[in-house]
Scaffold this motif. Structure first.
Motif, PDB file in Angstrom:
ATOM      1  N   ARG A   1       0.823  -1.207   0.000  1.00 51.38           N
ATOM      2  CA  ARG A   1       0.000   0.000   0.000  1.00 51.38           C
ATOM      3  C   ARG A   1       0.859   1.260   0.000  1.00 51.38           C
ATOM      4  O   ARG A   1       1.891   1.308   0.664  1.00 51.38           O
ATOM      5  N   PHE A   2       0.378   2.270  -0.731  1.00 44.37           N
ATOM      6  CA  PHE A   2       1.039   3.578  -0.767  1.00 44.37           C
ATOM      7  C   PHE A   2      -0.026   4.664  -0.635  1.00 44.37           C
ATOM      8  O   PHE A   2      -1.137   4.513  -1.139  1.00 44.37           O
ATOM      9  N   LEU A   3       0.341   5.761   0.022  1.00 43.11           N
ATOM     10  CA  LEU A   3      -0.512   6.937   0.021  1.00 43.11           C
ATOM     11  C   LEU A   3       0.143   7.965  -0.886  1.00 43.11           C
ATOM     12  O   LEU A   3       1.292   8.358  -0.679  1.00 43.11           O
ATOM     13  N   VAL A   4      -0.600   8.391  -1.913  1.00 46.66           N
ATOM     14  CA  VAL A   4      -0.058   9.258  -2.948  1.00 46.66           C
ATOM     15  C   VAL A   4      -0.530  10.690  -2.716  1.00 46.66           C
ATOM     16  O   VAL A   4      -1.717  10.932  -2.476  1.00 46.66           O
ATOM     17  N   MET A   5       0.403  11.634  -2.832  1.00 45.27           N
ATOM     18  CA  MET A   5       0.090  13.058  -2.622  1.00 45.27           C
ATOM     19  C   MET A   5       1.118  13.902  -3.362  1.00 45.27           C
ATOM     20  O   MET A   5       2.116  13.387  -3.884  1.00 45.27           O
ATOM     21  N   SER A   6       0.890  15.209  -3.378  1.00 45.05           N
ATOM     22  CA  SER A   6       1.874  16.110  -3.971  1.00 45.05           C
ATOM     23  C   SER A   6       2.965  16.432  -2.953  1.00 45.05           C
ATOM     24  O   SER A   6       2.787  16.237  -1.742  1.00 45.05           O
ATOM     25  N   SER A   7       4.076  16.955  -3.436  1.00 44.11           N
ATOM     26  CA  SER A   7       5.153  17.371  -2.527  1.00 44.11           C
ATOM     27  C   SER A   7       4.702  18.539  -1.655  1.00 44.11           C
ATOM     28  O   SER A   7       5.096  18.637  -0.482  1.00 44.11           O
ATOM     29  N   ALA A   8       3.845  19.425  -2.194  1.00 44.87           N
ATOM     30  CA  ALA A   8       3.315  20.525  -1.381  1.00 44.87           C
ATOM     31  C   ALA A   8       2.513  19.982  -0.208  1.00 44.87           C
ATOM     32  O   ALA A   8       2.635  20.474   0.924  1.00 44.87           O
ATOM     33  N   ALA A   9       1.692  18.969  -0.469  1.00 44.45           N
ATOM     34  CA  ALA A   9       0.910  18.340   0.596  1.00 44.45           C
ATOM     35  C   ALA A   9       1.833  17.695   1.624  1.00 44.45           C
ATOM     36  O   ALA A   9       1.674  17.891   2.840  1.00 44.45           O
ATOM     37  N   PHE A  10       2.819  16.931   1.137  1.00 45.96           N
ATOM     38  CA  PHE A  10       3.750  16.248   2.048  1.00 45.96           C
ATOM     39  C   PHE A  10       4.497  17.244   2.928  1.00 45.96           C
ATOM     40  O   PHE A  10       4.624  17.044   4.143  1.00 45.96           O
ATOM     41  N   ASN A  11       4.973  18.318   2.332  1.00 48.02           N
ATOM     42  CA  ASN A  11       5.761  19.305   3.084  1.00 48.02           C
ATOM     43  C   ASN A  11       4.929  20.076   4.102  1.00 48.02           C
ATOM     44  O   ASN A  11       5.490  20.684   5.022  1.00 48.02           O
ATOM     45  N   SER A  12       3.607  20.046   3.944  1.00 53.87           N
ATOM     46  CA  SER A  12       2.741  20.740   4.906  1.00 53.87           C
ATOM     47  C   SER A  12       2.405  19.879   6.119  1.00 53.87           C
ATOM     48  O   SER A  12       1.905  20.388   7.125  1.00 53.87           O
ATOM     49  N   LEU A  13       2.675  18.570   6.030  1.00 52.86           N
ATOM     50  CA  LEU A  13       2.316  17.658   7.118  1.00 52.86           C
ATOM     51  C   LEU A  13       3.291  17.781   8.286  1.00 52.86           C
ATOM     52  O   LEU A  13       4.477  18.056   8.100  1.00 52.86           O
ATOM     53  N   THR A  14       2.776  17.538   9.480  1.00 48.40           N
ATOM     54  CA  THR A  14       3.637  17.510  10.668  1.00 48.40           C
ATOM     55  C   THR A  14       4.328  16.159  10.747  1.00 48.40           C
ATOM     56  O   THR A  14       3.896  15.176  10.127  1.00 48.40           O
ATOM     57  N   THR A  15       5.383  16.113  11.542  1.00 43.76           N
ATOM     58  CA  THR A  15       6.105  14.849  11.744  1.00 43.76           C
ATOM     59  C   THR A  15       5.173  13.778  12.280  1.00 43.76           C
ATOM     60  O   THR A  15       5.211  12.615  11.847  1.00 43.76           O
ATOM     61  N   GLN A  16       4.312  14.156  13.212  1.00 40.73           N
ATOM     62  CA  GLN A  16       3.385  13.185  13.803  1.00 40.73           C
ATOM     63  C   GLN A  16       2.380  12.662  12.773  1.00 40.73           C
ATOM     64  O   GLN A  16       2.068  11.458  12.747  1.00 40.73           O
ATOM     65  N   GLN A  17       1.891  13.543  11.916  1.00 37.26           N
ATOM     66  CA  GLN A  17       0.952  13.106  10.874  1.00 37.26           C
ATOM     67  C   GLN A  17       1.617  12.126   9.912  1.00 37.26           C
ATOM     68  O   GLN A  17       1.021  11.111   9.531  1.00 37.26           O
ATOM     69  N   ILE A  18       2.860  12.415   9.541  1.00 36.06           N
ATOM     70  CA  ILE A  18       3.595  11.513   8.647  1.00 36.06           C
ATOM     71  C   ILE A  18       3.814  10.164   9.314  1.00 36.06           C
ATOM     72  O   ILE A  18       3.618   9.102   8.696  1.00 36.06           O
ATOM     73  N   GLU A  19       4.189  10.184  10.587  1.00 35.58           N
ATOM     74  CA  GLU A  19       4.413   8.928  11.320  1.00 35.58           C
ATOM     75  C   GLU A  19       3.136   8.099  11.405  1.00 35.58           C
ATOM     76  O   GLU A  19       3.172   6.869  11.298  1.00 35.58           O
ATOM     77  N   THR A  20       1.998   8.766  11.600  1.00 32.63           N
ATOM     78  CA  THR A  20       0.722   8.039  11.677  1.00 32.63           C
ATOM     79  C   THR A  20       0.391   7.395  10.345  1.00 32.63           C
ATOM     80  O   THR A  20       0.003   6.221  10.288  1.00 32.63           O
ATOM     81  N   ILE A  21       0.565   8.132   9.253  1.00 33.09           N
ATOM     82  CA  ILE A  21       0.320   7.563   7.922  1.00 33.09           C
ATOM     83  C   ILE A  21       1.246   6.369   7.675  1.00 33.09           C
ATOM     84  O   ILE A  21       0.818   5.315   7.180  1.00 33.09           O
TER      85      ILE A  21
END
Length: 309
Positions: free
Chosen positions: A255-275
């Protein structure tokens, strides 16, 4: 299944800021480039995005757009078509007149040539005569496993058509209104999929966009009842397209979650870890497409769930 290994994408040839959609898509912005430069940059972003998906084992069916008729938003096919595991194709009524030209029968032929089975077509496009619209999986966030359709009402998502879709496809409607602040006024968000993403085990959603507390509670209840972990994003993150994501299947069922780099760069460390508890992230730069088109990664991908020969 909730996620697909096959994605339909349309490579743009006349991409630009669509003046007909800008009236209620407040994400669209002007860009200081010639029309030729905009098209070239959009094509480069598109091609790089496709390469990243294919490198992870995602099956991408790329169809080249045509120069005629004029279809500046053809890069966002998920608004006019959807594909379902029972072999049904959905065709949807579009708000902007020039977006109606995006509907192409030859795309169904291409998929059939690839071995996909189309049993029937559910065509809602006659609603355009009554100025009623429902823009596919831009408007409808489908929980395909639990048969629920989440939808934020707007000029592009009519409640009668939502109910009709749910009756036809046997989904339960979860309807609400979602807003964004535009020049200090609360205005309806044009598509549900810019503020909400639904994956197998989690949902990325901007709860502060749902102003009505009862509606917000109802959405949360439905997500939790189906075991989804809620990753709450801010309205500022929505502006960077952090709600416009899609979970896909790659090689060996990964499984992969696909997004733009703008979206990725706006996420917090905790949000990225949860995903990343659930799946790996794929992100790609879509700056020109996001700026002019007002849509991002999820809008560019129409999931193909059709059975295969």
């Amino acid at each position: 299944m909730q996620v697909s290994n096959t994605i339909l994408m349309i490579r743009p040839v006349n991409f630009r800021k669509n003046e007909q959609t800008a009236v209620n898509n407040y994400f669209q912005e002007d860009i200081d480039l010639s029309s030729e430069s905009v098209i070239k940059k959009a094509q480069i972003e598109f091609d790089d995005f496709v390469k990243k998906l294919e490198s992870k084992g995602v099956n991408v069916v790329v169809v080249e757009d045509t120069k005629e008729p004029d279809t500046p938003d053809s890069i966002f096919p998920n608004n006019w078509i959807s594909f379902h595991s029972n072999g049904t194709v959905g065709l949807y009524p579009m708000f902007a007149e020039n977006r109606r030209n995006e509907r192409r029968e030859d795309i169904l032929d291409i998929l059939e040539e690839e071995g996909y089975v189309i049993e029937s077509v559910m065509d809602y496009t006659s609603a355009e005569k009554d100025n009623l619209f429902l823009e596919g999986t831009g408007s409808l966030i489908l929980d395909r496993v639990n048969k629920k359709a989440y939808c934020a009402l707007s000029d592009r998502a009519n409640e009668e058509l939502i109910i009709e879709f749910c009756e036809d496809f046997d989904y339960f409607p979860v309807i609400f209104s979602a807003y964004q602040t535009v020049e200090e006024k609360r205005k309806l968000i044009y598509h549900t999929n810019v503020m909400m993403c639904l994956a197998e085990d989690f949902s990325v959603i901007c709860l502060e966009c749902i102003d009505d507390k009862k509606e917000r509670k109802n959405v949360v209840k439905h997500l939790k009842d189906n075991g989804k972990e809620i990753i709450d994003i801010s309205e500022e993150q929505v502006h960077h397209f952090a709600g416009n994501m899609l979970q896909v299947l790659g090689a060996n069922g990964k499984r992969f979650l696909v997004m733009s780099s703008a979206a990725f760069n706006s996420l917090t460390t905790q949000q990225i870890e949860t995903i990343e508890k659930y799946c790996e992230i794929i992100h790609s730069s879509l700056h020109t497409i996001e700026t002019c088109g007002g849509g991002s990664a999820r809008c560019m991908m129409a999931e193909v769930f059709l059975p295969k020969v």
